[in-house]
Design a protein around this motif. Structure first.
Motif, PDB file in Angstrom:
ATOM      1  N   CYS A 186       0.869  -1.392   0.045  1.00 44.89           N
ATOM      2  CA  CYS A 186       0.067   0.174  -0.049  1.00 44.89           C
ATOM      3  C   CYS A 186       0.913   1.137   0.063  1.00 44.89           C
TER       4      CYS A 186
ATOM      5  N   CYS B 117      -0.318   3.912  -7.212  1.00 38.30           N
ATOM      6  CA  CYS B 117       0.091   2.962  -6.293  1.00 38.30           C
ATOM      7  C   CYS B 117       1.619   2.439  -6.975  1.00 38.30           C
TER       8      CYS B 117
ATOM      9  N   CYS C 158      -1.636   6.123  -1.485  1.00 29.26           N
ATOM     10  CA  CYS C 158      -1.983   4.795  -2.290  1.00 29.26           C
ATOM     11  C   CYS C 158      -3.040   4.003  -1.117  1.00 29.26           C
TER      12      CYS C 158
END
Ligand SMILES: Nc1ccn([C@@H]2O[C@H](COP(=O)(O)OP(=O)(O)OP(=O)(O)O)[C@@H](O)[C@H]2O)c(=O)n1
Ligand SMILES: [Ca+2]
Length: 507
Positions: free
Chosen positions: A281, A387, A410
């Motif tokens: 992430c 991301c 993200c």
């Protein structure tokens, strides 16, 4: 009154008519009286219009401090003194963002919590006219940050509230109290704000739902049918506003605000207590050192810090949106629903209804990622692209954005998309019902305005009586009547003049 003028004028002309035979100045006198008549009518109409023009507006003020988990904000509202009960009349006049973190972060030095508010209070003093200070109500409402501190340590929580109370009591305003508001209040007053500002409350139908994402909690609130609210009393709030009954579904998910949910994700990924966390992430190339206690000390984290863990770990990004979705999925529990429908974690939620306004961090994140006006599918693609962008490139591209925000977009974007779709059940078809908003008609969307409207009784239960004619209608009617009377006067003058002349000819 105008009728009287006309009768008077006709009488004068009759007298003049009789004078005419004897007086050589009769023509000049007639013209003089006619001009006087016209001036009188113009003066009459002007006075009536000016007299009924709304007086120069006097304003009243109210102040609400939003003591959120990540920051405190001061909102000053103003409204015309005579129009308190009109929808949409209360507007945000001024906003001040308190420097530093939210008041719950001062638990180890409570005095600082009150002190942190001083600059914004000074701004408020300058923004409200001095003669209104003593009658300006001032409220402080604390949200999820303080709810968590209360769970952790009631005494520290009281000390922080005491410290802000001391400062607020010393202001020239009419201090009305500082308290932790409930999740239901936060959700319901956010809904009131959105619908008040968009002027929907008087219409009685077609209200807008409210989605609020904070740092420590998130709220969903929307109007449902009365029978949908029966399943869960704790998720129901009813209001009677302007003569309409509203049955609201509301829920506040504590720990599902943007900052706390990140802690949930970090805790869930560090169960093994490793010294490095590879996190999909966060962008590839992102790396920082975090202490285990910064993650595990939150009351939102119910698992213990792993036994094998050292002091801290290296948090390193790998930037993969699909894998990030899996990380996010694991912080939701979709089993164990005891109601007809649930959102997640066994929480009741009736089927979604109507349009929604999504504000606070929903707006910050979705606006930054440019996801506010696209389809769900396109947003998923944009998210995947963000991301997978290397961290160095992201920093280069957005040199003016705070690094902490930049690094978390993200994760936050992925979380928001997951929460709205899998959590609340928005689909590709209903996605366009969500509008990401910051302000409505110049005022910020959030719970503060609804909270103040409620506490000052500014939204009546029944629709207030309205005057039979609005001001513009009244003036039009007056002008029309005056014009008619003026025409009658002219006609009368003319016919009298003709009669006088013919009488003279007969003589
Ligand atoms: N330009 C901004 C401003 C704030 N934030 C983030 O948005 C969240 C805060 O949202 P806010 O609604 O201000 O939360 P609070 O009111 O402080 O928290 P809560 O309502 O949960 O008490 C924080 O995670 C903050 O980092 C952001 O991403 N971009
Ligand atoms: Ca908030």
């Amino acid at each position: 009154m105008c009728g009287g003028c006309v009768v008077g004028a006709i009488y004068c002309i009759t007298v003049l008519c009789k004078m005419k035979e004897k007086n050589p100045w009769h023509k000049a006198v007639v013209i003089f009286i006619a001009v006087l008549g016209i001036i009188a009518i113009v003066a009459l109409v002007t006075t009536a219009v000016l007299q009924n023009k709304p007086l120069q507006q006097k304003f009243k003020y109210g102040i609400v401090l939003d003591a959120g988990s990540s920051h405190t904000a001061v909102y000053i509202y103003e409204w015309p003194a005579e129009k308190e009960n009109d929808t949409g009349r209360v507007k945000q006049k001024h906003f001040c963002q308190v420097k530093g973190p939210g008041i719950s972060s001062y638990s180890l030095s409570p005095e600082q919590a009150g002190h942190s508010l001083r600059l914004c209070i000074q701004e408020a003093v300058l923004n409200v006219p001095r003669r209104r200070h003593h009658e300006t109500p001032l409220y402080l409402g604390a949200t999820a940050g303080m709810r968590l501190l209360r769970m952790e340590n009631q005494s520290l929580c009281d000390q922080v509230l005491g410290s802000v109370e001391k400062v607020l009591q010393s202001t020239p305003f009419d201090y009305q109290g500082a308290r932790i508001i409930s999740g239901q209040e936060e959700g319901a007053f956010g809904w009131v704000t959105v619908n008040y500002l968009s002027d929907r409350l008087k219409q009685g139908s077609g209200t807008t739902g409210a989605l609020d994402l904070g740092g420590a909690s998130t709220q969903i609130t929307f109007a449902t049918n009365q029978d949908e609210t029966g399943e869960s009393a704790e998720n129901t709030v009813t209001f009677r506003l302007y003569g309409n009954d509203y049955f609201l579904y509301t829920h506040s998910f504590l720990c599902y605000g943007k900052d706390q949910v990140l802690k949930l994700a970090l805790a869930q990924q560090t169960q093994a207590g490793a010294s490095t966390l590879l996190d999909p992430c966060f962008n590839q190339g992102y790396s920082t050192n975090l202490s285990y206690s910064s993650v595990y000390s939150s009351p939102c984290i119910t698992t213990q810090k792993p036994l094998a863990a050292g002091e801290g770990f290296t948090h390193r990004g790998t930037g993969n949106a699909l894998q990030c979705q899996e990380v996010v999925r694991r912080i939701f529990n979709f089993s164990g629903c005891t109601f007809s429908h649930c959102s997640f974690n066994g929480v009741y939620q009736p089927p979604l209804q109507g349009q929604f306004g999504a504000f606070s961090a929903y707006y910050f994140v979705m606006n930054f990622l440019n996801l506010t006006s696209d389809t769900l599918e396109n947003n998923m693609e944009k998210m995947a692209r963000y991301c997978s962008t290397p961290w160095t490139q992201i920093k280069q591209q957005f040199p003016n954005v705070k690094e902490k925000y930049l690094a978390e977009y993200c994760f936050s974007g992925t979380y928001i998309l997951f929460l709205l779709t899998h959590g609340y059940n928005f689909t590709s078809d209903t996605w366009s019902n969500i509008k990401f908003i910051k302000k409505i008609s110049g005022s910020d969307a959030g719970w503060t305005l609804g909270y103040m409207l409620n506490l000052t009784n500014m939204i009546p239960a029944e629709a207030p009586d309205t005057p039979p004619l609005p001001h513009a209608g009244y003036v039009t009617l007056l002008l029309f009547t005056s014009l008619l009377l003026f025409l009658i006067l002219l006609c009368s003058l003319r016919s009298l003049w003709v009669r006088c002349t013919s009488q003279r000819q007969i003589i």
